[in-house]
Design an enzyme around this catalytic site. Structure first.
Site, mmCIF file in Angstrom:
data_model
loop_
_atom_site.group_PDB
_atom_site.id
_atom_site.type_symbol
_atom_site.label_atom_id
_atom_site.label_comp_id
_atom_site.label_asym_id
_atom_site.label_seq_id
_atom_site.Cartn_x
_atom_site.Cartn_y
_atom_site.Cartn_z
ATOM 1 C CG ASN A 63 28.235 117.538 -61.315
ATOM 2 O OD1 ASN A 63 27.560 117.762 -62.470
ATOM 3 N ND2 ASN A 63 27.539 116.286 -60.321
ATOM 4 C CD1 TRP A 64 27.897 124.165 -62.063
ATOM 5 C CD2 TRP A 64 28.163 125.312 -64.340
ATOM 6 N NE1 TRP A 64 28.967 125.250 -61.632
ATOM 7 C CE2 TRP A 64 29.452 126.121 -63.478
ATOM 8 C CE3 TRP A 64 28.811 125.333 -65.026
ATOM 9 C CZ2 TRP A 64 29.488 127.112 -63.205
ATOM 10 C CZ3 TRP A 64 30.279 126.401 -65.521
ATOM 11 C CH2 TRP A 64 29.765 126.859 -64.973
ATOM 12 C CE LYS A 65 24.091 117.112 -59.704
ATOM 13 N NZ LYS A 65 23.261 116.101 -58.981
ATOM 14 C CG HIS A 89 26.401 112.446 -59.883
ATOM 15 N ND1 HIS A 89 25.700 111.522 -59.804
ATOM 16 C CD2 HIS A 89 27.398 112.663 -59.237
ATOM 17 C CE1 HIS A 89 25.435 112.995 -59.112
ATOM 18 N NE2 HIS A 89 26.406 113.948 -58.830
ATOM 19 C CD GLU A 145 22.014 113.018 -60.810
ATOM 20 O OE1 GLU A 145 22.846 114.322 -61.307
ATOM 21 O OE2 GLU A 145 21.816 113.711 -59.955
ATOM 22 C CD GLU A 164 27.909 113.701 -55.208
ATOM 23 O OE1 GLU A 164 27.927 114.955 -54.712
ATOM 24 O OE2 GLU A 164 27.242 113.511 -55.686
ATOM 25 N N GLY A 196 19.593 116.120 -54.428
ATOM 26 C CA GLY A 196 18.717 117.499 -54.898
ATOM 27 C C GLY A 196 17.399 117.264 -53.801
ATOM 28 C CB SER A 226 20.965 118.266 -49.536
ATOM 29 O OG SER A 226 20.196 118.130 -50.962
ATOM 30 N N GLY A 233 25.777 120.633 -56.423
ATOM 31 C CA GLY A 233 24.732 120.345 -56.785
ATOM 32 C C GLY A 233 24.254 121.332 -57.452
ATOM 33 N N GLY A 234 22.666 121.567 -57.392
ATOM 34 C CA GLY A 234 22.155 122.667 -57.318
ATOM 35 C C GLY A 234 22.341 124.020 -56.614
#
Ligand code: 13P
Length: 248
Positions: free
Chosen positions: A8-10, A96, A98, A166, A172, A210, A231-232
């Site tokens: 997930n590149w957000k 998600h 977010e 998640e 993150g 994470s 993610g990151g």
């Protein structure tokens, strides 16, 4: 079950960076040959068409990070399932945390989005997760059950649905639940899914929050963890690829 490693590149990467990263992932998956896991990249909407060209003929799947549940119409700034399907997507992330936290998206809306995704022959990745306060109040399983029952599409199976657990506080933050906490939630999700459908055994349940090259091997080997939503660490090719290979 074949694990799914989903990136997930957000809201990251300019087009040239996204293209380069997708090309590198695609090339490694092809060079690796007969890999025993599925790989998915979910770029921002604006890069989807370009990445679809980069990944043409590749086993790497393409997905979106959100969708509007409606058909065509007056919904300024929105994108619907039919558009995503035509642009090469086979997966769409819905609900998600977010989106839930920053755009007030509810379980009900998440369900409608998942149903729209499925109606166009794509797979919905329905995200669930407790906040830190809910975990501290020992309400994790209660929260997960409520989100699951409210967000599940009416008809689902292992082809059209993936669940991603998640924990909000793990996203993150560099923090992760311990392995028994992950196992507890995943096994609860598995047993709830089996209650809602006779066809739920091969619904993949991903862990996200994470995940990095140092912890992926242990987290992804937990029972009922059928892959990861990254993610990151998915923004760096070497980190993402190390995480992918850790399921082998
Ligand atoms: P991080 O891997 O950056 O914690 O993000 C997880 C996530 O939200 C994936 O959807």
């Amino acid at each position: 079950m074949k694990p799914l490693l989903a990136a997930n590149w957000k809201m990251n990467l300019l087009r040239s960076e996204a293209e380069a990263l997708a090309a590198e992932v695609g090339q490694h998956v092809v060079e690796y040959g007969d890999i025993n896991f599925d790989v998915l990249v979910c770029p921002p909407f604006i890069h989807i068409a370009a990445i679809n060209e980069i990944l043409a003929g590749s086993p790497v799947a393409l997905g979106a990070q959100n969708v509007n549940q409606n058909g065509f119409g007056a919904h300024t700034g929105e994108v619907n399932s039919e558009m995503l399907k035509q642009s090469g997507c086979s997966y769409v992330i819905v609900g998600h945390s977010e989106r839930r936290a920053n755009h007030s998206e509810t379980d009900e809306l998440t369900r409608l989005k998942a149903e729209s995704v499925i109606s166009f022959g794509m797979t919905a990745i329905v995200c669930l997760g407790e906040t830190l306060a809910e975990r501290e109040e020992k309400k994790t399983l209660q929260c997960i059950s409520k989100q699951l029952s409210g967000s599940l599409p009416s008809q689902f199976n292992g082809q059209n649905l993936v669940i991603a657990y998640e924990p909000v506080w793990a996203i993150g933050s560099g923090l992760t639940p311990n392995l028994s906490q992950i196992e507890e939630v995943h096994s609860e999700i598995r047993s709830q899914l089996n209650k809602y459908s006779n066809d739920a055994n091969d619904v993949r349940i991903l862990y996200g929050g994470s995940v990095n090259p140092a912890n992926s091997k242990t987290i992804l080997s937990v029972k009922n963890v059928d892959g990861g939503l990254i993610g990151g660490a998915s923004l760096n090719f070497n980190d993402f690829w190390t995480i992918c290979l850790s399921v082998l």
